[in-house]
Design a protein around this motif. Structure first.
Motif, PDB file in Angstrom:
ATOM      1  N   ASP A  24       0.843  -1.194   0.000  1.00 59.83           N
ATOM      2  CA  ASP A  24       0.000   0.000   0.000  1.00 59.83           C
ATOM      3  C   ASP A  24       0.883   1.250   0.000  1.00 59.83           C
ATOM      4  OD1 ASP A  24      -1.787   2.144   0.779  1.00 59.83           O
ATOM      5  OD2 ASP A  24      -3.184   0.612   1.456  1.00 59.83           O
ATOM      6  N   ALA A  25       0.550   2.198  -0.857  1.00 56.96           N
ATOM      7  CA  ALA A  25       1.363   3.413  -0.993  1.00 56.96           C
ATOM      8  C   ALA A  25       1.171   4.388   0.158  1.00 56.96           C
ATOM      9  CB  ALA A  25       1.033   4.107  -2.315  1.00 56.96           C
ATOM     10  N   ARG A  26       0.161   4.183   0.989  1.00 50.54           N
ATOM     11  CA  ARG A  26      -0.161   5.139   2.059  1.00 50.54           C
ATOM     12  C   ARG A  26       0.714   4.928   3.299  1.00 50.54           C
ATOM     13  NH1 ARG A  26      -6.344   3.957   2.709  1.00 50.54           N
ATOM     14  NH2 ARG A  26      -5.476   1.855   2.443  1.00 50.54           N
ATOM     15  N   VAL A  27       2.008   4.786   3.084  1.00 47.31           N
ATOM     16  CA  VAL A  27       2.974   4.639   4.167  1.00 47.31           C
ATOM     17  C   VAL A  27       4.198   5.466   3.790  1.00 47.31           C
ATOM     18  CG1 VAL A  27       4.396   3.033   5.509  1.00 47.31           C
ATOM     19  CG2 VAL A  27       2.175   2.287   4.647  1.00 47.31           C
ATOM     20  N   SER A  28       4.750   6.214   4.737  1.00 55.03           N
ATOM     21  CA  SER A  28       5.932   7.023   4.438  1.00 55.03           C
ATOM     22  C   SER A  28       7.133   6.121   4.182  1.00 55.03           C
ATOM     23  CB  SER A  28       6.240   7.968   5.599  1.00 55.03           C
ATOM     24  OG  SER A  28       6.708   7.238   6.729  1.00 55.03           O
ATOM     25  N   ASP A  29       8.097   6.638   3.425  1.00 51.69           N
ATOM     26  CA  ASP A  29       9.292   5.851   3.099  1.00 51.69           C
ATOM     27  C   ASP A  29      10.064   5.455   4.355  1.00 51.69           C
ATOM     28  OD1 ASP A  29       8.687   6.060   0.427  1.00 51.69           O
ATOM     29  OD2 ASP A  29      10.073   7.723   0.050  1.00 51.69           O
ATOM     30  N   GLU A  30      10.134   6.358   5.330  1.00 54.21           N
ATOM     31  CA  GLU A  30      10.895   6.074   6.546  1.00 54.21           C
ATOM     32  C   GLU A  30      10.253   4.941   7.339  1.00 54.21           C
ATOM     33  OE1 GLU A  30      12.143   5.871  10.499  1.00 54.21           O
ATOM     34  OE2 GLU A  30      10.166   6.683   9.995  1.00 54.21           O
ATOM     35  N   VAL A  31       8.920   4.984   7.485  1.00 51.10           N
ATOM     36  CA  VAL A  31       8.209   3.929   8.205  1.00 51.10           C
ATOM     37  C   VAL A  31       8.300   2.609   7.442  1.00 51.10           C
ATOM     38  CG1 VAL A  31       5.926   3.139   8.945  1.00 51.10           C
ATOM     39  CG2 VAL A  31       6.646   5.484   9.420  1.00 51.10           C
ATOM     40  N   ARG A  32       8.173   2.670   6.118  1.00 54.39           N
ATOM     41  CA  ARG A  32       8.253   1.445   5.308  1.00 54.39           C
ATOM     42  C   ARG A  32       9.615   0.778   5.505  1.00 54.39           C
ATOM     43  NH1 ARG A  32       5.113   0.097   1.207  1.00 54.39           N
ATOM     44  NH2 ARG A  32       4.360   2.260   1.051  1.00 54.39           N
ATOM     45  N   ARG A  33      10.688   1.574   5.490  1.00 55.19           N
ATOM     46  CA  ARG A  33      12.029   1.000   5.673  1.00 55.19           C
ATOM     47  C   ARG A  33      12.176   0.364   7.056  1.00 55.19           C
ATOM     48  NH1 ARG A  33      13.666   5.611   2.610  1.00 55.19           N
ATOM     49  NH2 ARG A  33      13.909   6.835   4.523  1.00 55.19           N
ATOM     50  N   ARG A  34      11.603   0.995   8.076  1.00 56.86           N
ATOM     51  CA  ARG A  34      11.712   0.472   9.431  1.00 56.86           C
ATOM     52  C   ARG A  34      10.984  -0.872   9.562  1.00 56.86           C
ATOM     53  NH1 ARG A  34      10.016   4.843  12.148  1.00 56.86           N
ATOM     54  NH2 ARG A  34       8.085   4.067  13.101  1.00 56.86           N
ATOM     55  N   VAL A  35       9.784  -0.938   9.008  1.00 57.33           N
ATOM     56  CA  VAL A  35       9.010  -2.179   9.059  1.00 57.33           C
ATOM     57  C   VAL A  35       9.704  -3.277   8.263  1.00 57.33           C
ATOM     58  CG1 VAL A  35       6.832  -3.271   8.408  1.00 57.33           C
ATOM     59  CG2 VAL A  35       6.819  -1.003   9.476  1.00 57.33           C
ATOM     60  N   GLN A  36      10.200  -2.935   7.076  1.00 60.31           N
ATOM     61  CA  GLN A  36      10.860  -3.941   6.241  1.00 60.31           C
ATOM     62  C   GLN A  36      12.131  -4.455   6.896  1.00 60.31           C
ATOM     63  OE1 GLN A  36      11.194  -1.738   2.569  1.00 60.31           O
ATOM     64  NE2 GLN A  36       9.286  -2.609   1.732  1.00 60.31           N
ATOM     65  N   ALA A  37      12.820  -3.596   7.648  1.00 59.05           N
ATOM     66  CA  ALA A  37      14.034  -4.045   8.340  1.00 59.05           C
ATOM     67  C   ALA A  37      13.694  -5.095   9.397  1.00 59.05           C
ATOM     68  CB  ALA A  37      14.731  -2.845   8.989  1.00 59.05           C
ATOM     69  N   VAL A  38      12.584  -4.894  10.127  1.00 53.46           N
ATOM     70  CA  VAL A  38      12.153  -5.881  11.129  1.00 53.46           C
ATOM     71  C   VAL A  38      11.756  -7.183  10.436  1.00 53.46           C
ATOM     72  CG1 VAL A  38      10.440  -6.397  12.906  1.00 53.46           C
ATOM     73  CG2 VAL A  38      11.422  -4.097  12.757  1.00 53.46           C
ATOM     74  N   ILE A  39      11.043  -7.075   9.321  1.00 45.26           N
ATOM     75  CA  ILE A  39      10.613  -8.264   8.576  1.00 45.26           C
ATOM     76  C   ILE A  39      11.827  -9.075   8.125  1.00 45.26           C
ATOM     77  CG2 ILE A  39       9.573  -9.023   6.395  1.00 45.26           C
ATOM     78  CD1 ILE A  39       7.504  -6.762   6.766  1.00 45.26           C
TER      79      ILE A  39
END
Length: 353
Positions: A24-39
């Motif tokens: 979903d595009a409704r997520v900021s790049d910074e938050v997306r990177r943080r979540v993907q790092a945990v994943i």
């Protein structure tokens, strides 16, 4: 590990993690990177069934090749196209379902629709090697189902496609033979109802007319895009004494070279030959084959990317019309004396106006 665990470690809500997982595009790049790092750190893999229910998407694309299974893997074009499509699907975290069936039989079409498309087992479909008035295309339009053609549609320019400018590329190839002083230029076309074959024949005719020459139907043969078909077509052309031949794909050109060799004619001295595809095998024919290079893997990649553009941005019914570059790859078979050129490693593309 589940979404709640990831959300807690990333310091975000569960719904935010769900948006990241589902693209979903409704997520900021910074938050997306943080979540993907945990994943990545915890090796999380979402449940495919739950993911599909939440997003209403399967993350599966189909690649329909309307040919019999045996002919798909004997034609070098299709494995390269599949390779490009798979690569693009992997990059986008999608799977690719390969569908091989002849679409000339209405029963085959109905089975395909009931089994796969009507059941919404796919998010969209890429159709390779489309023919004029393909009934599958008509059904997809009726059902408003996302799809992209490999090859333009001659009657419906609004339909999304990825292609090269077949007509112009073929015109340049035949014009090159004319520059070598050839005047009785034959052509071995593909099937009369296949769109790229029609366009390449149109380029052949345009080049002759530009040079003030009238096309001679004695120098025109239709074949089935196979080496054996090109061989038979070349043998049938020889009584009409061509001094050059433009073949609508490389396998037919390989067959034409074999026919010329068996009958004692020299290439290019007696009959020059140019193909179309830029297959690596052309580097080792005798003589090396001059051809029009099109990056077939890039066609597969760009078709999937265009389909992603449609499904993710809700661009339906057209608007994605992407042309890839094609260029002459000149070796010995046309009469050029320079060193053989290696097949290019890539190509660029652009959206057509």
């Amino acid at each position: 590990m589940n979404l709640e665990d990831i959300a807690r470690r990333a310091g975000v809500s569960r719904s935010t993690v769900s948006r990241v997982v589902n693209g979903d595009a409704r997520v900021s790049d910074e938050v997306r990177r943080r979540v993907q790092a945990v994943i990545r750190e915890h090796g999380y893999h979402p449940n495919a069934a739950a993911r599909s229910l939440a997003s209403r998407r399967t993350r599966i694309f189909g690649l329909l090749i309307p040919r019999a299974v045996g002919s798909v893997f004997s034609d070098p074009f299709f494995p390269r196209l599949i390779e490009g499509a798979v690569g693009a699907c992997n990059e986008a975290d999608h799977n690719l379902m390969l569908l091989m069936d002849t679409t000339e039989d209405q029963r085959n079409i109905e089975r395909l629709y009931q089994r796969v498309i009507r059941g919404r087992h796919l998010d969209g479909i890429v159709i390779a090697s489309s023919v004029v008035d393909d009934p599958v295309v008509a059904r997809l339009c009726e059902d408003d189902f996302p799809f992209v053609l490999v090859g333009r549609h001659p009657h419906h320019p609004e339909i999304s496609f990825v292609d090269v400018n077949n007509r112009e590329a073929a015109r340049q190839a035949v014009a090159h033979l004319l520059q070598h002083g050839r005047r009785r230029i034959a052509t071995i076309c593909g099937p009369a109802n296949v769109i790229p074959a029609i366009d390449r024949y149109g380029g052949y005719v345009s080049a002759l007319l530009d040079a003030g020459l009238m096309p001679d139907q004695n120098l025109v043969r239709h074949s089935d895009f196979t080496s054996s078909g090109g061989y038979r077509a070349m043998r049938s052309l020889l009584p009409h004494h061509p001094d050059a031949v433009f073949c609508a794909n490389d396998p037919m050109a390989f067959g034409a070279l074999r026919a010329l060799h068996e009958t004692g004619l020299r290439t290019p001295e007696d009959v020059a030959v140019i193909g179309f595809d830029g297959l690596e095998e052309g580097e080792s024919t005798t003589p090396p084959l001059s051809t029009v290079f099109q990056d077939t893997r890039a066609l597969g990649r760009e078709a999937v990317r265009a389909l992603l553009d449609i499904t993710q941005r809700s661009r339906k019914g057209g608007g994605v019309r992407r042309l890839l570059t094609a260029r002459l790859l000149l070796r010995r078979s046309c009469g050029c004396a320079q060193q053989p050129q290696k097949s290019p490693g890539g190509t660029s593309s652009r959206d057509s106006p």
